[in-house]
Design a protein around this motif. Structure first.
Motif, PDB file in Angstrom:
ATOM      1  N   TYR A 188      29.479  35.572  50.142  1.00  0.00           N
ATOM      2  CA  TYR A 188      29.665  34.949  48.826  1.00  0.00           C
ATOM      3  C   TYR A 188      28.551  33.951  48.493  1.00  0.00           C
ATOM      4  O   TYR A 188      28.344  33.624  47.352  1.00  0.00           O
ATOM      5  CB  TYR A 188      31.036  34.268  48.747  1.00  0.00           C
ATOM      6  N   ARG A 215      44.718  35.061  51.010  1.00  0.00           N
ATOM      7  CA  ARG A 215      44.705  34.848  49.548  1.00  0.00           C
ATOM      8  C   ARG A 215      43.322  34.412  49.074  1.00  0.00           C
ATOM      9  O   ARG A 215      42.859  34.817  48.019  1.00  0.00           O
ATOM     10  CB  ARG A 215      45.725  33.771  49.157  1.00  0.00           C
ATOM     11  N   GLU A 216      42.662  33.593  49.877  1.00  0.00           N
ATOM     12  CA  GLU A 216      41.346  33.082  49.464  1.00  0.00           C
ATOM     13  C   GLU A 216      40.326  34.219  49.357  1.00  0.00           C
ATOM     14  O   GLU A 216      39.434  34.186  48.517  1.00  0.00           O
ATOM     15  CB  GLU A 216      40.883  32.060  50.494  1.00  0.00           C
ATOM     16  N   TYR A 217      40.463  35.221  50.196  1.00  0.00           N
ATOM     17  CA  TYR A 217      39.464  36.301  50.214  1.00  0.00           C
ATOM     18  C   TYR A 217      39.902  37.549  49.453  1.00  0.00           C
ATOM     19  O   TYR A 217      39.133  38.483  49.338  1.00  0.00           O
ATOM     20  CB  TYR A 217      39.122  36.670  51.663  1.00  0.00           C
ATOM     21  N   PHE A 218      41.142  37.556  48.963  1.00  0.00           N
ATOM     22  CA  PHE A 218      41.679  38.770  48.346  1.00  0.00           C
ATOM     23  C   PHE A 218      42.003  38.572  46.871  1.00  0.00           C
ATOM     24  O   PHE A 218      42.480  37.518  46.470  1.00  0.00           O
ATOM     25  CB  PHE A 218      42.984  39.182  49.056  1.00  0.00           C
ATOM     26  N   ASP A 219      41.788  39.631  46.072  1.00  0.00           N
ATOM     27  CA  ASP A 219      42.325  39.657  44.711  1.00  0.00           C
ATOM     28  C   ASP A 219      43.786  40.110  44.750  1.00  0.00           C
ATOM     29  O   ASP A 219      44.589  39.729  43.925  1.00  0.00           O
ATOM     30  CB  ASP A 219      41.516  40.620  43.822  1.00  0.00           C
ATOM     31  N   LEU A 227      39.115  43.052  48.380  1.00  0.00           N
ATOM     32  CA  LEU A 227      38.321  41.821  48.450  1.00  0.00           C
ATOM     33  C   LEU A 227      38.242  41.107  47.113  1.00  0.00           C
ATOM     34  O   LEU A 227      38.215  41.746  46.060  1.00  0.00           O
ATOM     35  CB  LEU A 227      36.895  42.156  48.862  1.00  0.00           C
ATOM     36  N   ARG A 228      38.159  39.780  47.167  1.00  0.00           N
ATOM     37  CA  ARG A 228      37.964  39.014  45.935  1.00  0.00           C
ATOM     38  C   ARG A 228      36.595  39.401  45.350  1.00  0.00           C
ATOM     39  O   ARG A 228      35.567  39.279  46.037  1.00  0.00           O
ATOM     40  CB  ARG A 228      38.014  37.512  46.253  1.00  0.00           C
ATOM     41  N   HIS A 229      36.599  39.878  44.122  1.00  0.00           N
ATOM     42  CA  HIS A 229      35.355  40.353  43.509  1.00  0.00           C
ATOM     43  C   HIS A 229      34.463  39.195  43.039  1.00  0.00           C
ATOM     44  O   HIS A 229      33.244  39.262  43.128  1.00  0.00           O
ATOM     45  CB  HIS A 229      35.665  41.233  42.288  1.00  0.00           C
ATOM     46  N   GLU A 230      35.096  38.141  42.542  1.00  0.00           N
ATOM     47  CA  GLU A 230      34.317  37.052  41.927  1.00  0.00           C
ATOM     48  C   GLU A 230      33.384  36.391  42.948  1.00  0.00           C
ATOM     49  O   GLU A 230      33.833  35.946  44.005  1.00  0.00           O
ATOM     50  CB  GLU A 230      35.295  36.014  41.364  1.00  0.00           C
TER      51      GLU A 230
END
Ligand code: FAD
Length: 545
Positions: A117, A328-332, A159-162
């Motif tokens: 990131y 939660r921090e790393y996932f959408d 994965l969190r896309h942002e």
């Protein structure tokens, strides 16, 4: 294939324990003890292995299931310019390759992504993982590589896309720890060892101040009373309980272990792609966390907190919340407490360097005495994962520390020390680096296709049997064909036949042995395991068809 049944074997084994003298009596049937018994027996030494509960009922069924050199330890090696840690990572990477080759049905390579990131993270993690490849040398599984953002999202859609810039892909091994442990015990028996679970060492016997054996008590109905076992060397491989046996030997000896607990949670399959894991490179307390596909589910862990030695450590809600917070921090994809199917906790037997320093005369092997145990609550994260072998003044040999991946090397070192200190005469040099474990000899990795064709089993069941039993899967399939074909839990590949097989061929005595350590259902889904318990219990009491 007529695999020998273990029915009736227990009484014979107790008879042998009483009658025969052993070169090596190994106490503790986790990875370390079972591996040590295999090493001893395969070198032609008269060997006995006793475990007070079930094989792998301690730490050895509660690992992250990675066969790895340890990217985290590599990071520590780089940060502290610590050559001994580099050496440990390289040695573990070598052992990784041997384990994958010797039990190919139970262990395989797994791709892992490290999501990136921040701009500076990219060169940092890429260089680190390339160094991991280099240290592995010829034992490397596949070269690490950078992948772009789009591909990372495609490979790991949860994965969190942002803010995602890409990922570094690397490879490690993954395995079924408890089944591997049972395979080690079975292979030790195949090599001639007497192997007993539910058999506890309660006393060490001595002559002229030297250990000459132990008192073993079986805890199953029908077992004989306490048996005195004569052994030229007793090996203490009791993991987190090693200080307990050392204190039976000498009540005044200082404790050498500091235990820390590691918690995992299991989520449904939808939280990971079936073929790729995730390394979360930095937790809030400066550690790493893995999220891995495992047996059709998603395993996440682990924590690292100082904890007292206890028989059945449990995961606290605080630990579960910690793990969920990081997911939660790393996932959408939203993840809730109600998604958690199971939790478990295991104790790391970590050796305290200060205690080792005070016992210098007893230390046979402690390749890296360095890593400091600085103060603070997270000090256990910095203790050495290295193994230590001690020889007490009474001759008791204690092996502790280390990790699953390096069990074979630990065993080789331990038996070398035992041979030296008791002038034992093995008939062979160590052969375990190339010794196939039970199930591996004729194993063909066809994903279960032969079982689908030969026995008409559903594809998911056939794939599971092939991976769990290797070349013995056909025996289980035959039992299924003889009338034990029902699934134990809807939608999961576990069959009734496996219960009878576990009882007759894999030392399982209770429903927990079957559900937790032969089939792993108890680790994957607590409710499904509870629902299957009664049927498993009934099957354990039936005769084989
Ligand atoms: P144990 O498995 O605890 O075995 C000791 C046995 O001794 C127990 O079964 C106990 O019942 C028995 N015993 C005790 N007293 C007696 C007695 N008096 N008589 C008879 N039997 C007795 N390593 C890796 O390589 N990869 C990983 O991914 C990994 N992840 C891990 C994650 C966690 C959370 C933890 C805690 C560890 C992890 N490890 C991993 C490390 C690895 O699991 C351990 O190093 C290994 O399992 C220790 O095995 P052991 O045989 O020494 O101990």
């Amino acid at each position: 294939m007529g695999w020998p049944s273990l029915l009736g074997q227990r009484a014979r084994d107790f008879g042998r324990l009483r009658r025969e003298e052993y070169d090596v009596l190994v106490v503790g049937g986790g990875a370390t003890g079972a591996g040590t018994a295999l090493e001893a027996a395969s070198r032609g030494l008269r060997t006995a292995l006793v475990e007070r509960h079930d094989f792998a009922s301690g730490t050895s069924s509660r690992s992250t299931k990675l066969v790895h050199g340890g990217v985290r330890y590599l990071e520590q090696a780089v940060r502290h310019a610590d050559r001994s840690q580099f050496h440990l990572v390289r040695e573990a990477l070598r052992e990784r390759a041997l384990l994958l080759a010797n039990a190919p049905h139970l262990a395989r390579a797994l791709a892992l992504l490290t999501p990136i990131y921040g701009a500076l993270e990219l060169p940092y993690y890429f260089t680190g993982l390339k160094l991991y490849d280099i240290l592995a040398g010829r034992a490397n599984l596949k070269p690490s590589r950078l992948i772009g953002r789009d591909q990372a999202v495609k490979r790991f859609p949860m994965l969190r896309h942002e803010g995602l810039r890409g990922a570094v892909e690397y490879h490690d091994g993954q395995f079924d720890d408890a089944r591997m442990n049972v395979a080690l015990a079975l292979t030790a028996a195949r090599e001639g060892a007497v192997v007993l679970n539910y058999a506890e060492v309660t006393e060490l016997t001595k002559r002229a101040g030297r250990v000459i054996g132990a008192v073993v008590r079986g805890s199953l109905p029908g077992d004989p009373g306490p048996v005195e076992v004569a052994a030229r060397v007793v090996v203490n491989a009791t993991g987190p309980f090693a200080d307990g046996l050392r204190r039976i030997d000498d009540p005044s000896t200082p404790e050498i272990l500091e235990t820390s607990s590691g918690v995992h949670i299991v989520l449904p399959a939808r939280f990971s792609p079936p073929d790729t894991g995730l390394l979360i490179p930095k937790t809030e307390d400066g550690r790493v966390l893995f999220l891995l596909p495992w047996l059709g589910h998603t395993l996440v862990g682990t924590t690292d907190n100082p904890a007292p030695v206890q028989e059945d450590p449990r995961a606290s809600e605080e630990d579960v919340a910690y793990i969920l917070r990081h997911v939660r921090e790393y996932f959408d994809l939203p993840v809730e407490r109600s998604d958690v199917l199971s939790t478990w906790s295991g104790l790391r037997p970590l050796v305290r360097p200060d205690a080792i320093a005070s016992l210098e005369g007893e230390v046979a092997t402690h390749p890296s005495a360095r890593p400091a145990a600085e103060g603070g609550p997270k000090a256990t994260a910095r203790l050495s994962r290295d193994h230590t072998i001690l020889v007490s003044p009474t001759g008791l040999v204690t092996i502790t520390g280390g990790k699953w991946t390096t069990y074979r090397r630990m065993a080789e070192d331990t038996i070398a020390v035992a041979v030296h200190q008791a002038s034992l005469a093995p008939t062979k040099e160590s052969v375990t680096s190339h010794l196939k474990l039970v199930g591996a000899d004729e194993f063909q990795d066809d994903g279960g296709a032969r079982l689908v064709n030969g026995f008409g089993l559903p594809a998911d069941v056939a794939a599971h049997l092939s991976a769990a039993y290797g070349d013995r899967a056909e025996v289980v399939a035959r039992l299924a064909s003889a009338g034990l074909r029902e699934r134990l839990a809807p939608g999961l590949p576990y069959l009734e036949a496996e219960v009878v097989y576990a009882r007759d061929h894999e030392y399982a005595h209770s429903a927990a042995d079957v559900l937790e350590r032969r089939l792993r259902l108890g680790f994957l889904d607590t409710r499904a395991a509870a629902a299957a318990q009664e049927r498993v219990q009934a099957l354990l009491q039936t005769r084989a068809p």
